[in-house]
Design a protein around this motif. Sequence first.
Motif, PDB file in Angstrom:
ATOM      1  N   VAL A 158      -3.145   5.962  -0.698  1.00 28.13           N
ATOM      2  CA  VAL A 158      -3.924   6.752   0.274  1.00 28.13           C
ATOM      3  C   VAL A 158      -3.089   7.952   0.727  1.00 28.13           C
ATOM      4  O   VAL A 158      -1.862   7.940   0.596  1.00 28.13           O
ATOM      5  CB  VAL A 158      -4.328   5.891   1.516  1.00 28.13           C
ATOM      6  CG1 VAL A 158      -5.249   4.751   1.117  1.00 28.13           C
ATOM      7  CG2 VAL A 158      -3.111   5.360   2.243  1.00 28.13           C
ATOM      8  N   PRO A 159      -3.744   8.992   1.266  1.00 31.26           N
ATOM      9  CA  PRO A 159      -2.958  10.115   1.791  1.00 31.26           C
ATOM     10  C   PRO A 159      -1.981   9.639   2.867  1.00 31.26           C
ATOM     11  O   PRO A 159      -2.297   8.698   3.615  1.00 31.26           O
ATOM     12  CB  PRO A 159      -4.026  11.039   2.402  1.00 31.26           C
ATOM     13  CG  PRO A 159      -5.288  10.683   1.695  1.00 31.26           C
ATOM     14  CD  PRO A 159      -5.190   9.212   1.400  1.00 31.26           C
TER      15      PRO A 159
ATOM     16  N   LYS B 209       0.066   2.130  -8.938  1.00 31.45           N
ATOM     17  CA  LYS B 209      -1.237   1.458  -8.773  1.00 31.45           C
ATOM     18  C   LYS B 209      -1.723   0.948 -10.130  1.00 31.45           C
ATOM     19  O   LYS B 209      -2.201  -0.191 -10.257  1.00 31.45           O
ATOM     20  CB  LYS B 209      -2.244   2.413  -8.146  1.00 31.45           C
ATOM     21  CG  LYS B 209      -3.626   1.800  -8.022  1.00 31.45           C
ATOM     22  CD  LYS B 209      -4.336   2.258  -6.786  1.00 31.45           C
ATOM     23  CE  LYS B 209      -5.654   1.532  -6.631  1.00 31.45           C
ATOM     24  NZ  LYS B 209      -6.731   2.145  -7.400  1.00 31.45           N
TER      25      LYS B 209
ATOM     26  N   GLU C 252      -2.977   8.858   6.369  1.00 28.06           N
ATOM     27  CA  GLU C 252      -3.917   7.738   6.577  1.00 28.06           C
ATOM     28  C   GLU C 252      -3.276   6.372   6.329  1.00 28.06           C
ATOM     29  O   GLU C 252      -3.918   5.337   6.475  1.00 28.06           O
ATOM     30  CB  GLU C 252      -5.121   7.893   5.623  1.00 28.06           C
ATOM     31  CG  GLU C 252      -5.988   9.078   5.968  1.00 28.06           C
ATOM     32  CD  GLU C 252      -7.002   9.404   4.862  1.00 28.06           C
ATOM     33  OE1 GLU C 252      -7.356   8.489   4.086  1.00 28.06           O
ATOM     34  OE2 GLU C 252      -7.413  10.575   4.782  1.00 28.06           O
ATOM     35  N   LEU C 253      -2.002   6.380   5.917  1.00 31.95           N
ATOM     36  CA  LEU C 253      -1.386   5.131   5.439  1.00 31.95           C
ATOM     37  C   LEU C 253      -1.401   4.006   6.486  1.00 31.95           C
ATOM     38  O   LEU C 253      -1.847   2.890   6.198  1.00 31.95           O
ATOM     39  CB  LEU C 253       0.060   5.411   4.975  1.00 31.95           C
ATOM     40  CG  LEU C 253       0.850   4.215   4.463  1.00 31.95           C
ATOM     41  CD1 LEU C 253       0.232   3.648   3.187  1.00 31.95           C
ATOM     42  CD2 LEU C 253       2.316   4.592   4.201  1.00 31.95           C
TER      43      LEU C 253
ATOM     44  N   SER D 132       1.584   5.604   0.026  1.00 35.77           N
ATOM     45  CA  SER D 132       1.057   6.946   0.280  1.00 35.77           C
ATOM     46  C   SER D 132       1.152   7.733  -1.023  1.00 35.77           C
ATOM     47  O   SER D 132       1.937   7.389  -1.922  1.00 35.77           O
ATOM     48  CB  SER D 132       1.843   7.631   1.395  1.00 35.77           C
ATOM     49  OG  SER D 132       3.204   7.715   1.047  1.00 35.77           O
ATOM     50  N   GLU D 133       0.358   8.812  -1.106  1.00 29.62           N
ATOM     51  CA  GLU D 133       0.275   9.571  -2.365  1.00 29.62           C
ATOM     52  C   GLU D 133       1.621  10.147  -2.796  1.00 29.62           C
ATOM     53  O   GLU D 133       1.861  10.370  -3.974  1.00 29.62           O
ATOM     54  CB  GLU D 133      -0.745  10.717  -2.218  1.00 29.62           C
ATOM     55  CG  GLU D 133      -2.180  10.203  -2.263  1.00 29.62           C
ATOM     56  CD  GLU D 133      -3.185  11.245  -1.792  1.00 29.62           C
ATOM     57  OE1 GLU D 133      -2.763  12.264  -1.193  1.00 29.62           O
ATOM     58  OE2 GLU D 133      -4.392  11.010  -2.004  1.00 29.62           O
TER      59      GLU D 133
ATOM     60  N   PHE E  96      -4.892   2.799   7.368  1.00 26.36           N
ATOM     61  CA  PHE E  96      -5.443   2.015   6.259  1.00 26.36           C
ATOM     62  C   PHE E  96      -4.872   0.587   6.284  1.00 26.36           C
ATOM     63  O   PHE E  96      -5.609  -0.396   6.142  1.00 26.36           O
ATOM     64  CB  PHE E  96      -5.101   2.714   4.933  1.00 26.36           C
ATOM     65  CG  PHE E  96      -5.792   2.128   3.740  1.00 26.36           C
ATOM     66  CD1 PHE E  96      -7.015   2.633   3.307  1.00 26.36           C
ATOM     67  CD2 PHE E  96      -5.227   1.068   3.030  1.00 26.36           C
ATOM     68  CE1 PHE E  96      -7.648   2.074   2.190  1.00 26.36           C
ATOM     69  CE2 PHE E  96      -5.858   0.514   1.933  1.00 26.36           C
ATOM     70  CZ  PHE E  96      -7.073   1.026   1.511  1.00 26.36           C
TER      71      PHE E  96
ATOM     72  N   HIS F 285      -3.176  -0.189  -3.227  1.00 30.40           N
ATOM     73  CA  HIS F 285      -3.962   0.994  -2.852  1.00 30.40           C
ATOM     74  C   HIS F 285      -3.032   2.188  -2.722  1.00 30.40           C
ATOM     75  O   HIS F 285      -1.851   2.024  -2.382  1.00 30.40           O
ATOM     76  CB  HIS F 285      -4.652   0.798  -1.488  1.00 30.40           C
ATOM     77  CG  HIS F 285      -5.399  -0.500  -1.371  1.00 30.40           C
ATOM     78  ND1 HIS F 285      -6.687  -0.661  -1.814  1.00 30.40           N
ATOM     79  CD2 HIS F 285      -5.019  -1.709  -0.871  1.00 30.40           C
ATOM     80  CE1 HIS F 285      -7.077  -1.910  -1.580  1.00 30.40           C
ATOM     81  NE2 HIS F 285      -6.079  -2.563  -1.015  1.00 30.40           N
TER      82      HIS F 285
ATOM     83  N   VAL G 279       0.888  -1.165   0.000  1.00 35.25           N
ATOM     84  CA  VAL G 279       0.000   0.000   0.000  1.00 35.25           C
ATOM     85  C   VAL G 279       0.930   1.219   0.000  1.00 35.25           C
ATOM     86  O   VAL G 279       1.926   1.228   0.717  1.00 35.25           O
ATOM     87  CB  VAL G 279      -0.898   0.024   1.261  1.00 35.25           C
ATOM     88  CG1 VAL G 279      -1.799   1.245   1.242  1.00 35.25           C
ATOM     89  CG2 VAL G 279      -1.717  -1.263   1.377  1.00 35.25           C
TER      90      VAL G 279
END
Length: 260
Positions: free
Chosen positions: A184-185, A175, A188-189, A126-127, A192, A182, A124
Motif C-alpha cells: 500500500v502507499p 508480494k 496508508e500503511l 509500503s510501496e 491499512f 499487501h 504488509v
Amino acid sequence: MQFENLILEQEDHLATIIINRPKKLNALNRATIQELHDALQHLESDADVQVIIITGSGEKAFVAGADIAEFAHFSVKQGSQLASSGQKLLFDFVENLSKPVIAAVNGFALGGGLELALACHFRVASENAHMGLPEVSLGVIPGYGGTQRLPRLIGKGRAMELIMTAGMINAAEAKEYGLVNHVVPQEELLDFCEDIANRISNNSPVAISYAIKAVNAGFMNNAQGFKAEIKAFGECFGTDDFKEGTTAFLEKRKAKFPGA
Ligand code: COA
C-alpha cells in the motif's frame, strides 16, 4: 513503560511498537532487541491488547539490519551467542507470541530487519519498501532465523538466490513471492494495518492464540536448522572474509574478499 529506542503507542485493543533509531536506519543493536522483548512481554500480559503492529520510525527504513558497528569485532563465541540470544529474546519470541504481531514494513527491511518481519505473523509493505538478506556481502550469514524462515515462506530456490546474491527485492516482487501479503502507499500503511487489526480483534483472542500455536507447530520439526544457523553464523566470525566485509561497510567501501 519508558524506552530509549522504541516508541510504544496503545489505543483500544491495538498496540504499535515503533523502532526508533532513525539516524542508524533503525538498526537492531542489543539494547533495542532487549527493549523489543520487554515491550512484547508487557503487551502480551496486558489484557486490553489484542493485536500488535511493529514498524520503523521515519520514511526510509523498517530496520536496516543488525547493528554492524556493534558486532564487527566479535569472536566466534560472541558471534554464536549474539545469534542464539537474539533468536531467543526476539525472533522466536515474536513468532510464538500468543497475540497476533503484524510487521508494517515501511522502507528498508534488510538482514535482521527482514528476519524480524519474517518472525512476525504476517507482513504488509509500503510501496517504497525494499527487502533482502545482505549478510554474505559482509562475510557472514543471516543469524536471526533468516536461513530457516525465508525458504519456508518463498521457497528454497528464491531464498537461495536472495541470500547468495545479497540482493534486494522491491515491494511488488515481495508480494509476488508471498513475502508480504499487501502493498500500500506509505501514507496508508498504518491505517491499512489498523484496519486488519480491527478485523482480527472482533474474533476470539483465545481461539487466535490456539491458532498461532497450531500453525507454528507444523513448522517445529526443523529445530536442527536453527541450531545449524547459529553454529555457522558464529563460525563466520573467525574468518578473514568477515573481518574484511564488516570493515569495508564501516569504512564505506566495497569489500575485497580474500576467500577460503
Ligand atoms: N548497522 C549499523 N549502522 C547502519 C546499518 C546497520 N545495519 N544500516 C545503516 N546504518 C547506518 C549507516 O552506517 C549510516 O550511519 P552514519 O550516518 O553514522 O554513517 C546511517 O545508518 C545511514 O545509512 P547510509 O548507509 O548512509 O544510508 P544509505 O541511504 O546510503 O543506504 C542502506 C541505505 C540500507 C542501503 C545502507 O545503509 C545499508 O546497506 N545498510 C546495511 C544493510 C545490511 O547489510 N544489513 C545487514 C546487517 S547484518
